[in-house]
Each structure stands twice: as structure tokens, then as C-alpha cells.
Design a protein around this motif. Structure first.
Motif, short mmCIF file in Angstrom:
data_model
loop_
_atom_site.label_atom_id
_atom_site.label_comp_id
_atom_site.label_asym_id
_atom_site.label_seq_id
_atom_site.Cartn_x
_atom_site.Cartn_y
_atom_site.Cartn_z
N PHE A 138 8.72 -14.41 3.19
CA PHE A 138 7.38 -13.93 3.73
C PHE A 138 7.62 -12.56 4.34
O PHE A 138 6.46 -11.88 4.86
CB PHE A 138 6.92 -14.81 4.95
N GLY A 139 8.70 -11.92 4.37
CA GLY A 139 9.06 -10.65 4.58
C GLY A 139 9.34 -9.74 3.48
O GLY A 139 9.81 -10.08 2.61
N ILE A 140 8.99 -8.45 3.86
CA ILE A 140 9.28 -7.41 3.02
C ILE A 140 9.36 -6.17 3.62
O ILE A 140 8.60 -5.82 4.71
CB ILE A 140 8.29 -7.26 1.73
N PHE A 141 10.17 -5.10 3.09
CA PHE A 141 10.20 -3.82 3.65
C PHE A 141 9.95 -2.64 2.57
O PHE A 141 10.24 -2.85 1.63
CB PHE A 141 11.67 -3.66 4.24
N CYS A 142 9.05 -1.76 2.92
CA CYS A 142 8.62 -0.83 2.03
C CYS A 142 8.40 0.38 2.72
O CYS A 142 8.42 0.27 4.16
CB CYS A 142 7.26 -1.35 1.41
N ASP A 143 8.21 1.47 1.98
CA ASP A 143 7.93 2.90 2.66
C ASP A 143 6.29 3.01 2.83
O ASP A 143 5.67 2.34 2.12
CB ASP A 143 8.61 4.30 1.79
N THR A 144 6.02 3.93 3.39
CA THR A 144 4.50 3.93 3.70
C THR A 144 3.81 4.33 2.57
O THR A 144 2.65 4.03 2.67
CB THR A 144 4.51 5.00 4.85
N THR A 145 4.38 4.74 1.37
CA THR A 145 3.49 5.13 0.19
C THR A 145 3.38 3.84 -0.57
O THR A 145 2.40 3.87 -1.48
CB THR A 145 4.09 5.98 -0.68
N GLU A 146 3.93 2.54 -0.11
CA GLU A 146 3.67 1.54 -0.94
C GLU A 146 2.70 0.56 -0.09
O GLU A 146 2.70 -0.79 -0.14
CB GLU A 146 5.01 0.65 -1.07
N ALA A 147 2.10 0.93 1.00
CA ALA A 147 1.08 0.27 1.73
C ALA A 147 -0.13 0.88 1.86
O ALA A 147 -0.17 2.30 1.80
CB ALA A 147 1.86 -0.04 3.47
N MET A 148 -1.35 0.22 2.32
CA MET A 148 -2.51 0.83 2.48
C MET A 148 -3.09 -0.12 3.64
O MET A 148 -3.13 -1.26 3.73
CB MET A 148 -3.19 0.60 1.15
N PRO A 149 -3.78 0.62 4.40
CA PRO A 149 -4.56 -0.21 5.38
C PRO A 149 -5.33 -1.00 4.72
O PRO A 149 -6.25 -0.84 3.73
CB PRO A 149 -5.47 0.79 6.23
N LYS A 150 -5.62 -2.27 5.25
CA LYS A 150 -6.26 -3.41 4.53
C LYS A 150 -8.02 -3.02 4.54
O LYS A 150 -8.37 -3.35 3.66
CB LYS A 150 -6.18 -4.76 5.20
N HIS A 151 -8.46 -2.47 5.60
CA HIS A 151 -9.88 -2.07 5.69
C HIS A 151 -10.17 -0.88 4.67
O HIS A 151 -11.23 -1.09 3.91
CB HIS A 151 -10.31 -1.83 7.00
N TYR A 152 -9.23 -0.32 4.11
CA TYR A 152 -9.41 0.81 3.14
C TYR A 152 -9.34 0.20 1.79
O TYR A 152 -10.21 0.33 1.13
CB TYR A 152 -8.31 2.05 3.20
N TYR A 153 -8.26 -0.66 1.67
CA TYR A 153 -8.57 -1.69 0.26
C TYR A 153 -9.84 -2.38 0.17
O TYR A 153 -10.27 -2.45 -1.09
CB TYR A 153 -7.32 -2.45 0.38
N GLU A 154 -10.35 -2.73 1.17
CA GLU A 154 -11.37 -3.96 1.09
C GLU A 154 -12.98 -3.02 1.19
O GLU A 154 -13.85 -3.80 0.88
CB GLU A 154 -11.26 -4.92 2.24
N SER A 155 -12.78 -1.97 1.37
CA SER A 155 -14.04 -1.29 1.58
C SER A 155 -14.77 -1.03 0.45
O SER A 155 -14.09 -0.97 -0.72
CB SER A 155 -14.02 0.22 2.50
N PRO A 156 -16.04 -0.91 0.30
CA PRO A 156 -16.78 -1.15 -1.17
C PRO A 156 -16.27 0.26 -1.76
O PRO A 156 -16.56 1.33 -1.26
CB PRO A 156 -18.14 -1.01 -0.84
#
Length: 129
Positions: free
Chosen positions: A90-108
Motif C-alpha cells: 500500500f506504500g510507494i515512494f516517488c519524486d514530485t514530478t510523479e504526483a499531482m494534487p487530487k483536486h487538480y486531477y479531478e477538476s473538470p
């Protein structure tokens, strides 16, 4: 500058998200507790919560993320050090380029405007009718 002087210059929205002064939160766009979508090459867009934010030996920002589904490769341990605790996979490590705030991803998504006909009328308040 001292940490307190620097934090006073930050916008109120950033200051309010910080639970305590940590140098990594002054220069990294993610904080512990942020809901994110992980966008790694071998995973579909996978939701999770940031549980750790730190710099590795190369001074790269690393996020420790607890995922909603068991598709990770960690239990929160990073190079022999327990950075956070979660169930295996259930865990993962990544750099900041591999993550996006969820609200940005879900915005229309913004769609390009459709061509309007020449006979478009407007009401008095400016709304198209």
C-alpha cells in the motif's frame, strides 16, 4: 532569514496548511496529508495520501504515499528506514514530478468553445439565451 521570518512571508493559504515549521514544506509543493494521484509509468493514475516528504542523498524531493489499493511496492520503508507505516504493497515512494494534487486531477477539463451561430442573443444580465 530565520524560519519564522520566512513563514510570515508565505501566503496565508500556505501557512495554514503547515502543522509545524519544517524546512521541506517551504520548498516542496506537497505536505503530509495531501491527497494526491500518483502518475508512475507502470501504474494507472492511483490515488493516495502523502505520509512523508523528504530529500534523498541527491537532494531530490521524495514523497512517501499510502495508496488506496495494494499496487505499491512498499510498506513505508525507504532504503532501510521506516518513513511511514502502512500495509505491505500500500506504500510507494516517488519524486514530485510523479504526483499531482487530487483536486487538480479531478477538476473538470476545460473544453474548447463550440462555434456559436451568428444569431446568438443575450439577455439583459449578459447570459446567453
Amino acid at each position: 532569514k530565520s524560519l519564522n521570518k520566512v513563514s510570515k512571508t508565505l501566503p496565508a493559504s500556505v501557512r495554514s496548511r503547515r502543522s509545524e515549521p519544517k524546512s521541506n514544506q517551504l520548498t516542496c509543493n506537497f505536505c503530509e496529508g495531501d491527497h494526491v494521484i500518483i502518475l508512475k509509468k507502470k501504474l494507472p493514475a492511483e490515488p493516495g495520501i502523502v505520509r512523508a516528504v523528504f530529500q534523498d542523498a541527491k537532494k531530490q524531493w521524495i514523497l512517501g504515499v499510502e495508496l488506496e489499493n495494494p499496487v505499491g511496492d512498499s510498506n513505508g520503508m525507504y532504503k532501510g528506514r521506516q518513513m511511514f507505516t502502512c500495509e505491505p504493497r500500500f506504500g510507494i515512494f516517488c519524486d514530485t514530478t510523479e504526483a499531482m494534487p487530487k483536486h487538480y486531477y479531478e477538476s473538470p477539463r476545460v473544453q474548447s468553445p463550440t462555434p456559436q451561430s451568428r444569431n446568438v442573443h443575450s439577455s439583459r444580465n449578459g447570459c446567453r439565451i
